[in-house]
Design an enzyme around this catalytic site. Structure first.
Site, PDB file in Angstrom:
ATOM      1  N   GLY A 158       4.516   7.818   2.575  1.00  0.00           N
ATOM      2  CA  GLY A 158       5.435   6.857   2.002  1.00  0.00           C
ATOM      3  C   GLY A 158       4.768   5.549   1.621  1.00  0.00           C
ATOM      4  O   GLY A 158       3.549   5.450   1.532  1.00  0.00           O
ATOM      5  N   GLY A 180       0.831  -1.201   0.000  1.00  0.00           N
ATOM      6  CA  GLY A 180       0.000   0.000   0.000  1.00  0.00           C
ATOM      7  C   GLY A 180       0.860   1.242   0.000  1.00  0.00           C
ATOM      8  O   GLY A 180       2.090   1.182   0.006  1.00  0.00           O
ATOM      9  N   ALA A 222       0.300   9.201   2.130  1.00  0.00           N
ATOM     10  CA  ALA A 222       0.912  10.498   1.883  1.00  0.00           C
ATOM     11  C   ALA A 222       2.362  10.531   2.350  1.00  0.00           C
ATOM     12  O   ALA A 222       3.183  11.261   1.805  1.00  0.00           O
ATOM     13  CB  ALA A 222       0.110  11.594   2.575  1.00  0.00           C
ATOM     14  N   LYS A 266       7.164  -0.140   6.702  1.00  0.00           N
ATOM     15  CA  LYS A 266       6.594   1.149   6.326  1.00  0.00           C
ATOM     16  C   LYS A 266       7.739   2.145   6.157  1.00  0.00           C
ATOM     17  O   LYS A 266       8.486   2.413   7.105  1.00  0.00           O
ATOM     18  CB  LYS A 266       5.606   1.639   7.390  1.00  0.00           C
ATOM     19  CG  LYS A 266       4.822   2.874   6.957  1.00  0.00           C
ATOM     20  CD  LYS A 266       3.636   3.107   7.870  1.00  0.00           C
ATOM     21  CE  LYS A 266       2.752   4.223   7.318  1.00  0.00           C
ATOM     22  NZ  LYS A 266       1.516   4.382   8.102  1.00  0.00           N
ATOM     23  N   ASP A 313     -10.312   3.692  17.204  1.00  0.00           N
ATOM     24  CA  ASP A 313     -10.723   3.406  15.821  1.00  0.00           C
ATOM     25  C   ASP A 313     -10.865   1.903  15.587  1.00  0.00           C
ATOM     26  O   ASP A 313     -10.382   1.362  14.596  1.00  0.00           O
ATOM     27  CB  ASP A 313      -9.699   3.999  14.851  1.00  0.00           C
ATOM     28  CG  ASP A 313     -10.311   4.303  13.483  1.00  0.00           C
ATOM     29  OD1 ASP A 313     -11.553   4.241  13.359  1.00  0.00           O
ATOM     30  OD2 ASP A 313      -9.557   4.592  12.544  1.00  0.00           O
ATOM     31  N   LEU A 367       0.391  -9.887   8.358  1.00  0.00           N
ATOM     32  CA  LEU A 367      -0.653 -10.915   8.364  1.00  0.00           C
ATOM     33  C   LEU A 367      -1.174 -11.061   6.936  1.00  0.00           C
ATOM     34  O   LEU A 367      -1.649 -10.095   6.337  1.00  0.00           O
ATOM     35  CB  LEU A 367      -1.786 -10.535   9.326  1.00  0.00           C
ATOM     36  CG  LEU A 367      -1.498 -10.887  10.796  1.00  0.00           C
ATOM     37  CD1 LEU A 367      -0.585  -9.846  11.420  1.00  0.00           C
ATOM     38  CD2 LEU A 367      -2.771 -11.030  11.585  1.00  0.00           C
ATOM     39  N   GLU A 398       4.834  -6.758  12.036  1.00  0.00           N
ATOM     40  CA  GLU A 398       4.349  -8.085  11.656  1.00  0.00           C
ATOM     41  C   GLU A 398       3.479  -7.984  10.406  1.00  0.00           C
ATOM     42  O   GLU A 398       2.794  -6.969  10.195  1.00  0.00           O
ATOM     43  CB  GLU A 398       3.524  -8.691  12.790  1.00  0.00           C
ATOM     44  CG  GLU A 398       4.340  -9.024  14.026  1.00  0.00           C
ATOM     45  CD  GLU A 398       3.473  -9.601  15.123  1.00  0.00           C
ATOM     46  OE1 GLU A 398       3.780 -10.701  15.598  1.00  0.00           O
ATOM     47  OE2 GLU A 398       2.483  -8.953  15.502  1.00  0.00           O
TER      48      GLU A 398
END
Length: 498
Positions: A236, A231, A234, A253, A344, A302, A300
């Protein structure tokens, strides 16, 4: 210029010749507090004109007449959220870990916002405001005219007593002071919280602090990048990699530090996340600074995807719902016991392993590994939001329990209540109606109904805690986690993710 002309007496200016736009009137509309009233036609009075336009057809006149305070609070929360997101800019991919103290500070910030120019667009402004600008909230945050009026028709004489007590120049300078330009003191922080303070520390200082707590090595010595991108956001990219030693897949990430406006949050996230380890959380594994301006965060991975895929494509049995709830509650209870609120909880933020493993994500650096743009709204996914988030009444850890109840509705009905409504109307319905209707309610067992009841109590004191729900008899009927594997495979096939 001659010496004589320099001291020559000047002729008084002709006041009538001054442009009317230059005539400064006496200060008006100094008090920014909003007071809502309803006319006989069911129209709200006292709200900024742009807020009235925002309502549009989303909230009917009857609803405005019945719940004017709810409408005010919804508009306040909605516009505050838009403003906060715009101020955060591209840093919004990093989600601050919240505590009850943060919520209290946010409430103070919201109160200050209500007294600011941004929340109070001049109602008598002669600027042309398009309905589109109002509907998306952008107009609220454009630079507006002073709250002190500038006469456009008839010149207004300043009050003599004011001019007698103040120099005219000083008086005009005083008029430029805006409420949102006043600096307010934040609640004092103790030594343990000092690293989280919004201080004047330089970016270079923050980078040095971040480098101190990151792995000093080269990430490519530990992990091998795969060709699989997970994915992007904004800030990175997120990509898959393999641990060279264990051969396990991980998610990395890559955060572009040049696009992060609040490096103090990055620093606090790393410090906190390094101490958060639980079998039902998508755990932080490592962090590296690459080329000084990129932060690689290892998490991690998944491979089963988000619970959203399963709930939208398959029908879950009660035993499977109980299994998911049990795992999510263990993660929530772990966070709550450490003074942390997720804020959330939803199916998008519950990730599954192909063996049925259930883990909560989207807190700290785990945010947006695999995002769903359609469901990630500008005000923080309001469809799962507890009513007290908007009303700010007893707002604390139990917001996560309400969101869990809404996630159960997802598992039963395939989507949360009001998903087809725009965010503003969804916020109104959540706040005005409280507990939503559940389509599959008649098919639920008594134990499941009671479990949902414990989650979706509007009265926060009556709502169960995570620890109490873990003892609920509904969870005793949970199936083994591997029973989720066929549903995961079926959802992947339907969504062409195999």
């Amino acid at each position: 210029m001659s010496f004589v002309s320099l001291f020559k007496k000047r002729k008084p200016r002709d006041e009538a010749a001054l442009p009317t736009a230059a005539i400064i009137g006496a200060p008006t509309n100094v008090n920014h507090d909003i007071h809502v009233s309803v006319t006989k036609d069911g129209v709200l009075e006292g709200l900024p004109s742009c807020w009235i336009r925002q309502i549009g057809t989303q909230i009917t006149k009857d609803e405005q007449n019945q719940n004017p305070e709810v409408v005010k609070k919804v508009l306040q929360y909605y516009n505050f959220s838009v403003k906060k997101q715009q101020q955060g800019g591209q840093a919004k991919d990093i989600k601050h870990i919240f505590t009850e103290r943060d919520i209290a500070e946010e409430s103070i910030e919201m109160d200050l916002y209500m007294k600011s120019r941004d929340a109070h667009k001049s109602k008598d402004s002669d600027e042309v405001i398009s309905s589109d600008d109002c509907s998306n909230g952008n107009n609220l945050y454009e630079q507006s005219r002073s709250t002190y009026t500038v006469a456009s028709k008839e010149p207004v004489e300043p009050e003599p007593n004011l001019l007698q007590t103040k120099n005219l120049t000083q008086f005009m300078e005083d008029l430029t002071i805006e409420a949102d330009e006043i600096e307010y003191r934040k609640p004092s922080l103790n030594d343990d919280d000092i690293y989280r303070r919004r201080s004047a520390m330089s970016d270079a200082h923050y980078m040095k602090e971040i480098m101190k707590i990151c792995n000093p090595g080269d990430p490519l010595d530990f992990y091998e990048k795969t060709q699989r991108d997970l994915g992007s956001g904004a800030s990175g990219l997120v990509f898959a990699a393999t641990n060279k030693k264990t051969k396990e897949l991980v998610a990395i990430k890559d955060i572009d530090m040049t696009k992060q406006a609040k490096k103090d949050l990055l620093l606090s996230e790393i410090k906190i996340m390094k101490n958060f380890q639980h079998k039902n959380l998508v755990n932080f594994l490592d962090a590296f600074v690459v080329n000084y301006d990129h932060l690689w965060v290892v998490m991690e991975l998944l491979d089963g995807g988000p619970l959203t895929d399963v709930v939208t494509e398959t029908v879950m049995k009660e035993g499977q719902i109980a299994a998911v709830c049990h795992e999510v509650l263990q993660a929530v209870n772990y966070l709550h016991n450490r003074g942390t609120i997720h804020r959330d909880i939803k199916s998008d933020n519950v990730l599954l392993g192909m063996d049925g493993t259930v883990k909560v994500t989207d807190f700290g650096f785990c945010a947006n590994v695999i995002g769903n743009e359609q469901r990630d709204t500008m005000v923080g996914t309001p469809y799962w939001m507890a009513p007290e988030v908007v009303t700010r009444q007893k707002y604390g850890k139990k917001v996560d329990i309400w969101s869990l109840g809404i996630m159960i509705v997802e598992m039963l009905d395939g989507e949360p209540p009001y998903l087809k409504e725009p965010p503003l109307r969804a916020l109104y319905l959540i706040t005005a109606n409280g507990r939503p209707k559940i389509g599959a309610w008649d098919t639920c067992s008594p134990k499941l109904r009671d479990f949902i009841d414990q989650c979706l109590q509007v009265d926060v004191d009556s709502r169960a805690t995570a620890d109490e729900l873990l003892q609920h008899e509904f969870l005793e009927c949970r199936m083994e986690l591997r029973s989720l594997t066929p549903l995961i495979r079926a959802a992947k096939k339907m969504l062409h993710k195999t």
